[in-house]
Design a protein around this motif. Structure first.
Motif, PDB file in Angstrom:
ATOM      1  N   GLY A  49       0.777  -1.227   0.000  1.00 30.12           N
ATOM      2  CA  GLY A  49       0.000   0.000   0.000  1.00 30.12           C
ATOM      3  C   GLY A  49       0.810   1.280   0.000  1.00 30.12           C
ATOM      4  N   LEU A  50       2.131   1.164  -0.103  1.00 32.32           N
ATOM      5  CA  LEU A  50       2.953   2.373  -0.205  1.00 32.32           C
ATOM      6  C   LEU A  50       2.637   3.077  -1.519  1.00 32.32           C
ATOM      7  CD1 LEU A  50       5.239   3.318   1.855  1.00 32.32           C
ATOM      8  CD2 LEU A  50       4.472   0.966   2.134  1.00 32.32           C
ATOM      9  N   GLU A  51       2.315   4.351  -1.427  1.00 28.65           N
ATOM     10  CA  GLU A  51       2.042   5.139  -2.624  1.00 28.65           C
ATOM     11  C   GLU A  51       3.261   5.966  -3.030  1.00 28.65           C
ATOM     12  OE1 GLU A  51      -0.643   8.833  -3.059  1.00 28.65           O
ATOM     13  OE2 GLU A  51      -1.939   7.119  -3.513  1.00 28.65           O
ATOM     14  N   LYS A  52       3.994   6.434  -2.018  1.00 27.09           N
ATOM     15  CA  LYS A  52       5.213   7.194  -2.254  1.00 27.09           C
ATOM     16  C   LYS A  52       6.212   6.848  -1.161  1.00 27.09           C
ATOM     17  CE  LYS A  52       2.548  11.218  -3.955  1.00 27.09           C
ATOM     18  NZ  LYS A  52       2.839  11.173  -5.393  1.00 27.09           N
ATOM     19  N   ILE A  53       7.500   6.929  -1.503  1.00 24.45           N
ATOM     20  CA  ILE A  53       8.574   6.725  -0.536  1.00 24.45           C
ATOM     21  C   ILE A  53       9.578   7.858  -0.711  1.00 24.45           C
ATOM     22  CG2 ILE A  53      10.469   5.226   0.215  1.00 24.45           C
ATOM     23  CD1 ILE A  53       8.903   2.847  -0.922  1.00 24.45           C
ATOM     24  N   ILE A  54       9.952   8.478   0.406  1.00 26.48           N
ATOM     25  CA  ILE A  54      10.962   9.534   0.377  1.00 26.48           C
ATOM     26  C   ILE A  54      12.289   8.943   0.839  1.00 26.48           C
ATOM     27  CG2 ILE A  54      11.631  11.808   1.238  1.00 26.48           C
ATOM     28  CD1 ILE A  54       8.649  12.358   1.760  1.00 26.48           C
ATOM     29  N   ILE A  55      13.271   8.949  -0.053  1.00 21.66           N
ATOM     30  CA  ILE A  55      14.600   8.408   0.254  1.00 21.66           C
ATOM     31  C   ILE A  55      15.420   9.485   0.944  1.00 21.66           C
ATOM     32  CG2 ILE A  55      16.642   7.269  -0.676  1.00 21.66           C
ATOM     33  CD1 ILE A  55      14.970   6.576  -3.160  1.00 21.66           C
ATOM     34  N   LYS A  71      14.985   8.935  -9.151  1.00 19.04           N
ATOM     35  CA  LYS A  71      14.687   9.126 -10.571  1.00 19.04           C
ATOM     36  C   LYS A  71      14.336   7.826 -11.289  1.00 19.04           C
ATOM     37  CE  LYS A  71      17.504  13.305 -11.216  1.00 19.04           C
ATOM     38  NZ  LYS A  71      18.736  13.874 -11.830  1.00 19.04           N
ATOM     39  N   THR A  72      14.533   6.692 -10.628  1.00 19.86           N
ATOM     40  CA  THR A  72      14.260   5.404 -11.271  1.00 19.86           C
ATOM     41  C   THR A  72      12.797   4.999 -11.187  1.00 19.86           C
ATOM     42  OG1 THR A  72      14.718   4.083  -9.278  1.00 19.86           O
ATOM     43  CG2 THR A  72      16.598   4.631 -10.712  1.00 19.86           C
ATOM     44  N   ASN A  73      12.005   5.719 -10.383  1.00 21.77           N
ATOM     45  CA  ASN A  73      10.607   5.319 -10.193  1.00 21.77           C
ATOM     46  C   ASN A  73       9.769   6.558  -9.894  1.00 21.77           C
ATOM     47  OD1 ASN A  73       8.143   4.373  -8.623  1.00 21.77           O
ATOM     48  ND2 ASN A  73       9.042   2.384  -9.110  1.00 21.77           N
ATOM     49  N   GLU A  74       8.622   6.666 -10.527  1.00 18.63           N
ATOM     50  CA  GLU A  74       7.785   7.857 -10.358  1.00 18.63           C
ATOM     51  C   GLU A  74       7.244   8.010  -8.942  1.00 18.63           C
ATOM     52  OE1 GLU A  74       4.423   7.651 -12.901  1.00 18.63           O
ATOM     53  OE2 GLU A  74       3.658   5.776 -12.055  1.00 18.63           O
ATOM     54  N   ASN A  75       7.292   6.954  -8.139  1.00 24.58           N
ATOM     55  CA  ASN A  75       6.775   7.008  -6.772  1.00 24.58           C
ATOM     56  C   ASN A  75       7.864   7.205  -5.721  1.00 24.58           C
ATOM     57  OD1 ASN A  75       4.077   6.525  -7.643  1.00 24.58           O
ATOM     58  ND2 ASN A  75       4.595   4.371  -7.887  1.00 24.58           N
ATOM     59  N   GLN A 109      13.713  19.912  -8.692  1.00 26.61           N
ATOM     60  CA  GLN A 109      12.521  20.230  -7.917  1.00 26.61           C
ATOM     61  C   GLN A 109      11.395  19.214  -8.076  1.00 26.61           C
ATOM     62  OE1 GLN A 109      11.317  24.403  -8.256  1.00 26.61           O
ATOM     63  NE2 GLN A 109      13.402  24.960  -8.789  1.00 26.61           N
ATOM     64  N   GLN A 110      11.422  18.418  -9.127  1.00 24.49           N
ATOM     65  CA  GLN A 110      10.375  17.411  -9.310  1.00 24.49           C
ATOM     66  C   GLN A 110      10.562  16.207  -8.394  1.00 24.49           C
ATOM     67  OE1 GLN A 110       7.667  18.031 -11.249  1.00 24.49           O
ATOM     68  NE2 GLN A 110       8.688  20.016 -11.401  1.00 24.49           N
ATOM     69  N   LYS A 111      11.772  16.046  -7.864  1.00 27.84           N
ATOM     70  CA  LYS A 111      12.074  14.872  -7.049  1.00 27.84           C
ATOM     71  C   LYS A 111      12.460  15.194  -5.611  1.00 27.84           C
ATOM     72  CE  LYS A 111      11.317  11.205  -9.527  1.00 27.84           C
ATOM     73  NZ  LYS A 111      10.389  10.146  -9.050  1.00 27.84           N
ATOM     74  N   VAL A 112      13.078  16.332  -5.377  1.00 32.43           N
ATOM     75  CA  VAL A 112      13.522  16.691  -4.029  1.00 32.43           C
ATOM     76  C   VAL A 112      12.369  17.364  -3.296  1.00 32.43           C
ATOM     77  CG1 VAL A 112      15.137  18.050  -2.657  1.00 32.43           C
ATOM     78  CG2 VAL A 112      15.924  16.934  -4.758  1.00 32.43           C
ATOM     79  N   VAL A 113      11.942  16.760  -2.176  1.00 35.58           N
ATOM     80  CA  VAL A 113      10.747  17.263  -1.484  1.00 35.58           C
ATOM     81  C   VAL A 113      11.044  17.845  -0.113  1.00 35.58           C
ATOM     82  CG1 VAL A 113       9.186  15.716  -2.719  1.00 35.58           C
ATOM     83  CG2 VAL A 113      10.207  14.963  -0.549  1.00 35.58           C
TER      84      VAL A 113
END
Length: 305
Positions: A49-55, A71-75, A109-113
């Motif tokens: 059920g993980l929708e997003k993961i922040i590394i 960058k390897t996965n949209e989530n 900016q599309q990946k760093v949150v």
């Protein structure tokens, strides 16, 4: 036996996953034990059920790795920052190190949150002195002020100093979360007074005192995480008795595809954190999970709406 309960109907965002760690390449303390298995780890995460993961980025070099992995996965997403125990890395050329972190955040900016993992750690000062930690924590706050990104904050036995440093800057940052929180009720109040979120993982649920504190966190200020591959909820932890979902695992030396590595935490275990929190707070896990998800989305991903 895997018992999923209503797990598949829940959505999760893991706000802190150290997916660049060597353990996911099968390497433990410099010794190769099994094949790299990060794709399998992620497969289990999505199924849970993980929708997003922040590394989590914990240094300049690690932040670059985290970003490349994101960058390897949209989530997948990442943070950019320097952990307090690694702030000695600033010392050779502080301005350039800070500028490099800034460039990494602004150019992606599309990946760093978030800016982080940064903060203070007074339990491991053998890695970095307190004065150095303080100096470069404040420097990294300026990254959040300039970029408008929220902060992903580390706090170990340092709540009062952390709040003292953050307070003059609070109006100029968009918010943040103090992750892996295991502090006292007094420290919790100081952080909540700054209108910050509190991140809970297995390390936040070790003792009965931890559980009492976690049960008092206002639901609108709560987030969950794994901090994997560390901070699993172990049988010796006070929170373990509240776990309803279990996963098969084997020792790393007996690694098997499709089975978790014993004592190596993974994002899919975030469901256990939710189960413990729901139990100690006397709340419905589905409703609690939904609120936590919305809290997390609002802080890190509201710009995507």
């Amino acid at each position: 036996m895997i018992r999923r309960m209503a797990q598949l109907t829940r959505k999760f965002i893991d706000i802190g996953a150290n997916l660049t760690d060597d353990m996911y390449q099968g390497i433990y303390h410099g010794s190769k034990k099994h094949d790299p298995d990060l794709p399998l780890v992620l497969e289990r995460a999505w199924e849970a059920g993980l929708e997003k993961i922040i590394i989590t980025g914990t240094s300049l070099s690690d932040s670059k790795q985290a970003l490349e992995a994101a960058k390897t996965n949209e989530n997948l997403y990442s943070t950019v920052g320097c952990h307090p125990t690694r702030c000695n890395e600033f010392e050779e050329d502080p301005d350039q190190y800070l500028a490099n972190l800034m460039t990494l955040a602004q150019d992606n900016q599309q990946k760093v949150v978030a800016i982080g993992e940064c903060g203070l750690d007074y339990e491991r000062t053998q890695f970095c002195p307190i004065d150095v930690q303080k100096r470069y924590f404040e420097k990294q706050i300026t990254l959040a002020e300039i970029t408008g990104l929220p902060m992903f904050i580390h706090c170990r036995n340092s709540g009062a100093d952390l709040v003292d440093i953050l307070t003059p800057h609070r109006e100029n940052i968009s918010g943040g979360v103090v992750h892996s929180f295991d502090g006292t009720l007094e420290e919790l109040k100081l952080i909540l007074d700054l209108d910050l979120f509190i991140g809970i993982n297995g390390c936040s649920l070790k003792t009965e005192d931890n559980l009492k504190v976690a049960a008092t966190i206002p639901i609108e200020r709560l987030m969950i995480e794994t901090d994997c591959p560390w901070c699993e909820i172990r049988p010796s932890h006070a929170g373990h008795k509240h776990i309803k979902t279990s996963f098969p695992s084997k020792k790393k030396e007996k690694w098997e595809k499709g089975v978790m590595v014993k004592n190596r935490n993974e994002p899919n275990c975030i469901t256990q954190v939710l189960e413990v929190l729901a139990a100690i707070r006397g709340e419905d896990p589905d409703l609690l999970g939904n609120t936590v998800y919305n809290n997390t989305y609002q802080l890190f991903f509201s710009k995507d709406k």
